[in-house]
Design a protein around this motif. Structure first.
Motif, mmCIF file in Angstrom:
data_model
loop_
_atom_site.group_PDB
_atom_site.id
_atom_site.type_symbol
_atom_site.label_atom_id
_atom_site.label_comp_id
_atom_site.label_asym_id
_atom_site.label_seq_id
_atom_site.Cartn_x
_atom_site.Cartn_y
_atom_site.Cartn_z
ATOM 1 N N PHE A 107 49.768 110.043 -27.549
ATOM 2 C CA PHE A 107 49.653 111.153 -28.494
ATOM 3 C C PHE A 107 48.912 110.717 -29.757
ATOM 4 O O PHE A 107 48.035 111.423 -30.250
ATOM 5 C CB PHE A 107 51.049 111.671 -28.868
ATOM 6 N N SER A 108 49.259 109.536 -30.266
ATOM 7 C CA SER A 108 48.624 109.039 -31.490
ATOM 8 C C SER A 108 47.143 108.737 -31.271
ATOM 9 O O SER A 108 46.294 109.101 -32.103
ATOM 10 C CB SER A 108 49.341 107.772 -31.984
ATOM 11 N N ILE A 109 46.827 108.094 -30.144
ATOM 12 C CA ILE A 109 45.427 107.740 -29.861
ATOM 13 C C ILE A 109 44.574 108.990 -29.682
ATOM 14 O O ILE A 109 43.518 109.139 -30.311
ATOM 15 C CB ILE A 109 45.342 106.852 -28.604
ATOM 16 N N ILE A 110 45.028 109.913 -28.829
ATOM 17 C CA ILE A 110 44.253 111.125 -28.563
ATOM 18 C C ILE A 110 44.160 111.985 -29.819
ATOM 19 O O ILE A 110 43.108 112.552 -30.127
ATOM 20 C CB ILE A 110 44.879 111.918 -27.396
ATOM 21 N N GLY A 111 45.264 112.069 -30.574
ATOM 22 C CA GLY A 111 45.247 112.832 -31.817
ATOM 23 C C GLY A 111 44.228 112.284 -32.797
ATOM 24 O O GLY A 111 43.466 113.044 -33.421
ATOM 25 N N THR A 112 44.182 110.965 -32.938
ATOM 26 C CA THR A 112 43.202 110.336 -33.839
ATOM 27 C C THR A 112 41.779 110.600 -33.369
ATOM 28 O O THR A 112 40.892 110.918 -34.173
ATOM 29 C CB THR A 112 43.443 108.815 -33.926
ATOM 30 N N LEU A 113 41.555 110.493 -32.058
ATOM 31 C CA LEU A 113 40.216 110.741 -31.509
ATOM 32 C C LEU A 113 39.765 112.176 -31.761
ATOM 33 O O LEU A 113 38.616 112.421 -32.135
ATOM 34 C CB LEU A 113 40.199 110.439 -30.007
ATOM 35 N N LEU A 114 40.665 113.137 -31.581
ATOM 36 C CA LEU A 114 40.306 114.547 -31.773
ATOM 37 C C LEU A 114 40.068 114.876 -33.244
ATOM 38 O O LEU A 114 39.131 115.615 -33.584
ATOM 39 C CB LEU A 114 41.403 115.453 -31.199
ATOM 40 N N ILE A 115 40.906 114.343 -34.122
ATOM 41 C CA ILE A 115 40.731 114.591 -35.560
ATOM 42 C C ILE A 115 39.402 114.008 -36.041
ATOM 43 O O ILE A 115 38.651 114.662 -36.775
ATOM 44 C CB ILE A 115 41.910 113.996 -36.358
ATOM 45 N N THR A 116 39.100 112.783 -35.613
ATOM 46 C CA THR A 116 37.834 112.178 -36.039
ATOM 47 C C THR A 116 36.637 112.898 -35.422
ATOM 48 O O THR A 116 35.564 112.958 -36.039
ATOM 49 C CB THR A 116 37.778 110.675 -35.676
#
Length: 465
Positions: A107-116
């Motif tokens: 969740f943290s990795i994908i969330g960071t990728l989508l936000i960036t």
């Protein structure tokens, strides 16, 4: 005469390879050898183009021989990607302790990728407007027209896939087929399969601990072997970069680039601004951006020259674990996810820039907030779908443009500068995945600050099992 010229060119390449080998024998640092390979390749490529011309048969045949080293190295990295993902993900999950959770990591990795990716799209929009780029000003030649026709045909396949269908493409119906890389979503599918295996081992601990222990020993042995192979392949990095950058420099058509020079410059301004955003995020989460930059530079150089996020996965994982102090599980997930989801360069900046350039040609005001907000959301969501349709910035653009009801012709017109811009986009994609891994390791308290703070560790050093 041409055959003699090719022989001379190949002989020069062998001499340059010999120089890098001599540097290795003299125990000159891995990073210095990588940048020496990069510099030698740039100079050699420029000389070849000045002597023979970008489109000459001599260069074409010479580059064909150089590809044994360059493309061969990329193939070796691709060879180890799936085994590395399988044993690393299984090993990381089956060794989870206490409050560690695979769901939180993902969740943290994908969330960071989508936000960036959303930030990257915003930067792409802003830079395009600042440079006042419009698709109507791009000239069309024979190659561009042919490329546009092919894209129109491919658009049919993209439009036929709904977002739920694209998500279903991630699920592995035949994991062994996916291990061959048969589908564009094979990497994510292998990650999912490996996660299931790791979770199954955790369940086996409670019911059949002896079998679980036996399986752990097998995976640990496989992990040691795979990591040793990774080390052996990574030692070839300077040679691979030498051949790859020579090919790029020798075959790039400077006149074609000059025709679209403003778009190239604008693209790299956007890429550099997003790279600065990554460094700001690294700083906000308590890491020294200068130290971070020194540690990731070798991996970014390879991503830049190879134009392959997938092939960079082994270097990506090694950099995160050996240099940035990221745990193995997070490093493998972020490298794997980052190669196919939320690519800041290919799925963020590029589709946004193309959409803004096209909008005025169909009567849409690119300064309209409705258009800008919709475009950012579409780009962010579509970054999931890129892996579902098979690859790269072109397909990301097709998805975004079709969703926004915009024509796709401009994507074909930019064909001449595609390789040059793709180098920067790939480096940004890889940096985004490493940034997401570092941030996630900080959020989940799985970062070894001693590893991050110590001087650079050589990527080609033997890995302790």
């Amino acid at each position: 005469m041409e055959t003699l010229q090719v022989i001379i060119n190949v002989a020069v390449m062998l001499v340059l390879i010999g120089l890098l080998y001599w540097m290795q024998k003299k125990h000159i640092s891995f990073t210095k050898r990588v940048f020496t390979g990069l510099g030698l390749g740039l100079v050699f490529g420029i000389l070849l183009q000045l002597i023979y011309g970008a489109g000459s048969g001599t260069i074409e045949k010479s580059v064909d021989w150089f590809s044994i080293v360059g493309s061969g190295y990329v193939s070796l990295l691709q060879m180890i990607v799936i085994p590395l993902i399988v044993v690393s993900i299984i090993s990381a999950i089956m060794n989870l302790k206490g409050n560690q959770n695979i769901g939180k990591m993902s969740f943290s990795i994908i969330g960071t990728l989508l936000i960036t990716t959303a930030i990257a799209a915003s930067i792409g929009i802003g830079v395009t407007l600042a440079f006042d780029l419009e698709g109507i000003n791009v000239e069309s030649g024979e190659a561009e027209t042919a490329r546009t026709q092919r894209l129109e045909e491919q658009l049919v396949d993209v439009e036929d896939m709904t977002i739920p269908q694209q998500v279903l493409e991630f699920i592995p119906s035949n994991p062994f087929e996916d291990m061959t890389g048969a589908r564009s979503t094979s990497t994510i599918a292998v990650v999912i399969f490996s996660a299931f295996v790791g979770i199954a081992v955790l369940g086996l601990d409670r019911k059949k601990p002896e079998q679980a222990d036996t399986f752990r020993k097998i995976i640990n042995a496989l992990y040691a072997v795979v990591m040793r192979i990774v080390t052996l392949v990574l030692r070839l990095t300077p040679y691979g970069i030498l051949a790859l950058i020579t090919k790029v420099t020798a075959t790039t058509n400077a006149q074609e680039i000059l025709k679209l020079g403003e778009f190239v410059i604008a693209s790299y301004v956007a890429l550099l601004l997003m790279f600065v955003v990554h460094l700001i995020l690294v700083t906000v989460f308590g890491f020294n951006p200068v130290a971070y930059l020194r540690k990731v530079m070798t991996t970014l150089v390879f991503a830049f020259t190879s134009r392959s996020s997938a092939a960079t996965i082994p270097l990506n994982v090694e950099t995160q674990t050996k240099k940035l102090g990221v745990s193995a599980g997070i490093a493998n997930l972020s490298a794997s996810f980052g190669a196919t989801i939320g690519q800041n360069g290919c799925a963020g900046i590029y589709p946004a820039m193309v959409a803004v350039m096209i909008a005025p040609t169909v009567g849409i005001d690119p300064l309209s907030w409705d258009f800008i907000i919709t475009l950012i959301l579409v780009v962010m969501i579509s970054s999931f779908g890129v892996a579902g349709v098979g690859g790269g910035a072109t397909f990301a653009s097709l998805i975004v443009l079709s969703t926004m009801n915009l024509p796709v012709a401009l994507v074909g017109l930019l064909i001449s500068v595609e390789p040059l811009i793709d180098m920067g986009r790939t480096a940004l994609n890889v940096n985004g995945s490493m940034t997401s891994g570092l941030i996630t390791s900080k959020l989940l308290n799985e970062n070894d600050r001693d590893t991050f703070n110590r001087p650079n560790t050589e990527l080609d050093a033997p890995t302790e099992a």
